[in-house]
Design a protein around this motif. Structure first.
Motif, mmCIF file in Angstrom:
data_model
loop_
_atom_site.group_PDB
_atom_site.id
_atom_site.type_symbol
_atom_site.label_atom_id
_atom_site.label_comp_id
_atom_site.label_asym_id
_atom_site.label_seq_id
_atom_site.Cartn_x
_atom_site.Cartn_y
_atom_site.Cartn_z
ATOM 1 N N GLN A 107 0.831 -1.207 0.000
ATOM 2 C CA GLN A 107 0.000 0.000 0.000
ATOM 3 C C GLN A 107 0.863 1.253 0.000
ATOM 4 O OE1 GLN A 107 -3.476 -0.030 2.537
ATOM 5 N NE2 GLN A 107 -3.109 2.084 3.158
ATOM 6 N N GLN A 108 1.955 1.249 0.767
ATOM 7 C CA GLN A 108 2.847 2.408 0.794
ATOM 8 C C GLN A 108 3.464 2.659 -0.572
ATOM 9 O OE1 GLN A 108 5.598 1.401 3.919
ATOM 10 N NE2 GLN A 108 4.360 2.374 5.500
ATOM 11 N N ALA A 109 3.808 1.583 -1.281
ATOM 12 C CA ALA A 109 4.358 1.742 -2.627
ATOM 13 C C ALA A 109 3.289 2.154 -3.619
ATOM 14 C CB ALA A 109 5.003 0.425 -3.074
ATOM 15 N N LEU A 110 2.061 1.683 -3.386
ATOM 16 C CA LEU A 110 0.966 1.934 -4.319
ATOM 17 C C LEU A 110 0.447 3.367 -4.249
ATOM 18 C CD1 LEU A 110 -1.382 0.570 -6.162
ATOM 19 C CD2 LEU A 110 -2.639 0.462 -4.000
ATOM 20 N N SER A 111 0.337 3.921 -3.035
ATOM 21 C CA SER A 111 -0.401 5.168 -2.839
ATOM 22 C C SER A 111 0.111 6.343 -3.674
ATOM 23 C CB SER A 111 -0.419 5.531 -1.350
ATOM 24 O OG SER A 111 -1.154 4.582 -0.622
ATOM 25 N N PRO A 112 1.417 6.675 -3.641
ATOM 26 C CA PRO A 112 1.857 7.813 -4.466
ATOM 27 C C PRO A 112 1.614 7.594 -5.959
ATOM 28 C CG PRO A 112 3.536 7.187 -2.852
ATOM 29 C CD PRO A 112 2.519 6.093 -2.863
ATOM 30 N N GLN A 113 1.775 6.342 -6.402
ATOM 31 C CA GLN A 113 1.555 6.043 -7.811
ATOM 32 C C GLN A 113 0.088 6.209 -8.183
ATOM 33 O OE1 GLN A 113 3.266 2.320 -8.936
ATOM 34 N NE2 GLN A 113 2.517 2.385 -11.032
ATOM 35 N N MET A 114 -0.813 5.743 -7.321
ATOM 36 C CA MET A 114 -2.240 5.912 -7.583
ATOM 37 C C MET A 114 -2.628 7.384 -7.602
ATOM 38 S SD MET A 114 -3.681 2.916 -8.037
ATOM 39 C CE MET A 114 -5.408 3.100 -7.664
ATOM 40 N N SER A 115 -2.058 8.157 -6.700
ATOM 41 C CA SER A 115 -2.342 9.587 -6.676
ATOM 42 C C SER A 115 -1.964 10.242 -8.000
ATOM 43 C CB SER A 115 -1.593 10.248 -5.515
ATOM 44 O OG SER A 115 -1.801 11.642 -5.515
ATOM 45 N N THR A 116 -0.801 9.878 -8.522
ATOM 46 C CA THR A 116 -0.343 10.423 -9.799
ATOM 47 C C THR A 116 -1.271 10.008 -10.944
ATOM 48 O OG1 THR A 116 1.958 10.417 -9.040
ATOM 49 C CG2 THR A 116 1.584 10.491 -11.419
ATOM 50 N N LEU A 117 -1.663 8.731 -10.959
ATOM 51 C CA LEU A 117 -2.523 8.234 -12.039
ATOM 52 C C LEU A 117 -3.898 8.894 -12.004
ATOM 53 C CD1 LEU A 117 -1.582 4.437 -11.952
ATOM 54 C CD2 LEU A 117 -0.997 6.095 -13.733
ATOM 55 N N PHE A 118 -4.456 9.065 -10.810
ATOM 56 C CA PHE A 118 -5.746 9.755 -10.709
ATOM 57 C C PHE A 118 -5.617 11.218 -11.127
ATOM 58 C CE2 PHE A 118 -7.129 6.410 -7.513
ATOM 59 C CZ PHE A 118 -8.087 5.865 -8.365
ATOM 60 N N ALA A 119 -4.486 11.849 -10.786
ATOM 61 C CA ALA A 119 -4.271 13.239 -11.178
ATOM 62 C C ALA A 119 -4.220 13.372 -12.700
ATOM 63 C CB ALA A 119 -2.984 13.778 -10.559
ATOM 64 N N ARG A 120 -3.719 12.347 -13.372
ATOM 65 C CA ARG A 120 -3.633 12.361 -14.840
ATOM 66 C C ARG A 120 -4.922 11.883 -15.498
ATOM 67 N NH1 ARG A 120 2.303 9.427 -15.433
ATOM 68 N NH2 ARG A 120 3.582 11.212 -14.824
ATOM 69 N N GLY A 121 -5.864 11.355 -14.709
ATOM 70 C CA GLY A 121 -7.105 10.837 -15.265
ATOM 71 C C GLY A 121 -6.963 9.490 -15.930
ATOM 72 N N ASP A 122 -5.899 8.745 -15.602
ATOM 73 C CA ASP A 122 -5.657 7.440 -16.212
ATOM 74 C C ASP A 122 -6.272 6.349 -15.330
ATOM 75 O OD1 ASP A 122 -4.753 5.317 -17.681
ATOM 76 O OD2 ASP A 122 -2.670 5.971 -17.778
ATOM 77 N N ASP A 123 -7.593 6.222 -15.386
ATOM 78 C CA ASP A 123 -8.296 5.294 -14.509
ATOM 79 C C ASP A 123 -8.021 3.840 -14.859
ATOM 80 O OD1 ASP A 123 -9.336 7.488 -13.253
ATOM 81 O OD2 ASP A 123 -11.265 7.422 -14.283
ATOM 82 N N ARG A 124 -7.830 3.538 -16.138
ATOM 83 C CA ARG A 124 -7.566 2.154 -16.523
ATOM 84 C C ARG A 124 -6.233 1.672 -15.975
ATOM 85 N NH1 ARG A 124 -8.456 0.876 -22.713
ATOM 86 N NH2 ARG A 124 -8.052 -1.189 -21.822
ATOM 87 N N ALA A 125 -5.229 2.517 -16.047
ATOM 88 C CA ALA A 125 -3.933 2.144 -15.474
ATOM 89 C C ALA A 125 -4.034 2.002 -13.962
ATOM 90 C CB ALA A 125 -2.875 3.180 -15.845
ATOM 91 N N ALA A 126 -4.807 2.882 -13.328
ATOM 92 C CA ALA A 126 -4.988 2.799 -11.877
ATOM 93 C C ALA A 126 -5.636 1.470 -11.489
ATOM 94 C CB ALA A 126 -5.844 3.961 -11.388
ATOM 95 N N ASN A 127 -6.628 1.034 -12.261
ATOM 96 C CA ASN A 127 -7.281 -0.238 -11.972
ATOM 97 C C ASN A 127 -6.332 -1.405 -12.171
ATOM 98 O OD1 ASN A 127 -9.654 -1.707 -11.204
ATOM 99 N ND2 ASN A 127 -9.847 -2.377 -13.331
ATOM 100 N N ALA A 128 -5.502 -1.341 -13.211
ATOM 101 C CA ALA A 128 -4.539 -2.413 -13.458
ATOM 102 C C ALA A 128 -3.527 -2.509 -12.319
ATOM 103 C CB ALA A 128 -3.810 -2.173 -14.781
ATOM 104 N N VAL A 129 -3.064 -1.370 -11.830
ATOM 105 C CA VAL A 129 -2.114 -1.361 -10.714
ATOM 106 C C VAL A 129 -2.784 -1.891 -9.442
ATOM 107 C CG1 VAL A 129 -0.748 0.156 -9.218
ATOM 108 C CG2 VAL A 129 -0.705 0.488 -11.692
#
Length: 519
Positions: free
Chosen positions: A295-317
């Motif tokens: 979760q610690q590794a995931l959170s910053p990456q998810m924040s970036t993906l949501f900021a970019r609007g890349d929901d499909r990549a966020a779901n894959a991660v």
């Protein structure tokens, strides 16, 4: 269920990034788990059960109070720093840090002072009259260190938000926790008093804060070099605290959900029972640490993906993080359940009576892990108020059931109460993530992993329950099960997305690029 035959398709870069960060985080979780178990083993073998239980109750109360003083800024920084770096606002990072640190410093000093002054009043309520003097001394030592601990956790979280997992691993998981275990060992060897024991437990936060602050300053200079703030102080504060305010309350409820049962066992059943319960639940923390590291590794990456609007990549991660957590944690929890009595013996004579607690919590964590890091997804998507509601409901369930079940069934009742709360804490955000974000953690490869773990390690548990062939035979059966499980996982490596870890082996575990680029 998602039909994900090739989960890496189109998102290989994101999965490789998660694998690199996750590898480092898991290594840190391994050290953290090792030191955590070692510390409990030292305390339970080196001190009486009453003193051990009093320490565990005192430190549980300390961690709840520290979460109050932190005001949710740890999650707020992990949410906003990557967003600012990814959107060209690196110059706003220093202002965000300032508006986070100031309130935490002031409030933590107030909480620490209040705890110090009220310690004699609180102690009898927490552990009874017999251990009230011991608890008072411990609480006062911990109160002095509380502001340092709050700032340390804030700064370490900020380093993750700034794009590096190394400080979490080196400073927190290895440095602070390792030093904490060493100091507790020295307190035992020197026949230290209970107050000295509390000082040994808490002092490691001081060098931890110094080291993490130095590391954060280097990261900020590198990320924000030559960048000018583009947002005014008032707007930065409003942006940060409108999200973080909910986390300030939710952080308390989440920490209380993890620690309040220890405090309640001490208050309702006595500190000796709290020592038994803490020792039993320590093994469960091993699996939780792995999930938390992902979760610690995931959170910053998810924040970036949501900021970019890349929901499909966020779901894959999200789905990859769930699969990878299950691969490691399901075998661990099943083995813990099977070997519970033997494992509890490491804490000293009489601790094996708490083995039922290990079994109950281990089986519950199978469901929790299969839900994936759903709370992290909610938080990084900006749904901090939903997270608050979920954690509040789960805490209310936990406290209510503890009040009923601990007087009736002791530590087994506390384990049942926590298990029900864990289920609530994971199922609620699972439904919300599905409905509001159209994201789902369970894929066909994840189901395969779960079936393989239950088939291999569950069979060992059944044999041990029916025949108990002996420790050597049990270990041999477990080794065979592990070999079969690893062979199955290896044969499914492509559909499980494990190819992403090749990058973690070829490259440095944590990259430090000039620009964050979603790290």
């Amino acid at each position: 269920m998602t039909d994900a035959t090739d989960p890496t398709a189109g998102h290989a870069g994101q999965l490789q990034r998660l694998a690199r960060r996750g590898t480092v985080s898991v290594i840190g979780a391994g050290f953290s788990g090792l030191f955590g178990v070692a510390l409990v083993v030292i305390v339970t073998n080196g001190f009486s059960r009453e003193v051990a239980g009093t320490l565990f109750a005192a430190t549980a109360a300390f961690l709840i109070l520290e979460s109050v003083a932190l005001l949710g800024t740890d999650t707020g920084l992990v949410r906003w720093l990557p967003t600012q770096l990814a959107s060209g606002r690196a110059g706003d990072v220093r202002r965000t840090l300032a508006v986070a640190i100031g309130p935490v410093l002031g409030f933590s000093l107030c909480v620490g002072a209040a705890t110090y002054a009220l310690a004699p009043t609180l102690a009898p309520w927490l552990v009874g009259d017999a251990q009230a003097g011991t608890m008072t001394g411990m609480l006062r030592v911990l109160a002095i260190v509380l502001p340092v601990a709050a700032l340390h956790d804030l700064v370490v979280a900020a380093t993750r938000g700034a794009g590096s997992m190394r400080p979490t691993v080196v400073v927190e998981n290895i440095g602070r926790l390792g030093l904490q275990s060493l100091l507790v060992l020295l307190a035992w060897l020197s026949d230290g008093s209970p107050t000295v024991l509390a000082l040994a437990w808490s002092f490691a936060y001081v060098p931890g804060l110094l080291a993490s602050s130095f590391w954060l300053s280097r990261l900020v200079r590198r990320r924000a070099r030559g960048q000018v703030a583009t947002t005014g102080w008032a707007d930065v504060a409003r942006e940060f605290w409108s999200y973080t305010a909910a986390r300030g309350i939710a952080r308390v409820t989440q920490t209380a959900l993890k620690r309040s049962d220890i405090v309640m066992v001490a208050a309702l059943a006595g500190p000796a029972e709290a020592a038994l319960y803490t020792a039993a639940s320590r093994f469960i923390v091993l699996g939780q640490l792995f999930v938390q590291s992902v979760q610690q590794a995931l959170s910053p990456q998810m924040s970036t993906l949501f900021a970019r609007g890349d929901d499909r990549a966020a779901n894959a991660v999200f789905q990859a993080a769930t699969r990878w957590s299950m691969i490691a944690s399901w075998p661990l929890y099943l083995v813990l359940a099977a070997f519970a009595p033997a494992l509890m013996d490491v804490f000293g004579d009489g601790y094996s009576v708490a083995s039922e607690v290990v079994v109950i919590l281990s089986l519950t964590m199978l469901l929790a892990t299969a839900c994936g890091p759903v709370d992290a997804v909610l938080l990084m998507a900006g749904r901090s108020w939903l997270s608050l509601r979920n954690s509040t409901v789960a805490l209310a369930v936990n406290v209510g059931l503890n009040l009923v079940l601990i007087p009736l069934d002791g530590i087994r009742g506390a384990a049942v109460a926590w298990s029900v709360a864990i289920v609530v804490r994971n199922v609620l955000p699972l439904v919300q993530v599905r409905r509001q974000l159209d994201m789902w953690p369970v894929t066909r490869p994840a189901v395969r992993v779960g079936a393989a773990a239950v088939g291999c390690f569950g069979a060992v548990g059944v044999v041990m329950a029916l025949r108990d062939p002996g420790l050597v035979a049990d270990a041999s059966l477990t080794a065979v099960a592990l070999a079969a499980y690893l062979a199955l996982v290896w044969s499914w490596r492509e559909t499980l997305g494990l190819a992403a870890f090749r990058s973690a082996l070829r490259r440095p575990a944590v990259a430090t690029p000039r620009m964050p680029a979603g790290t």
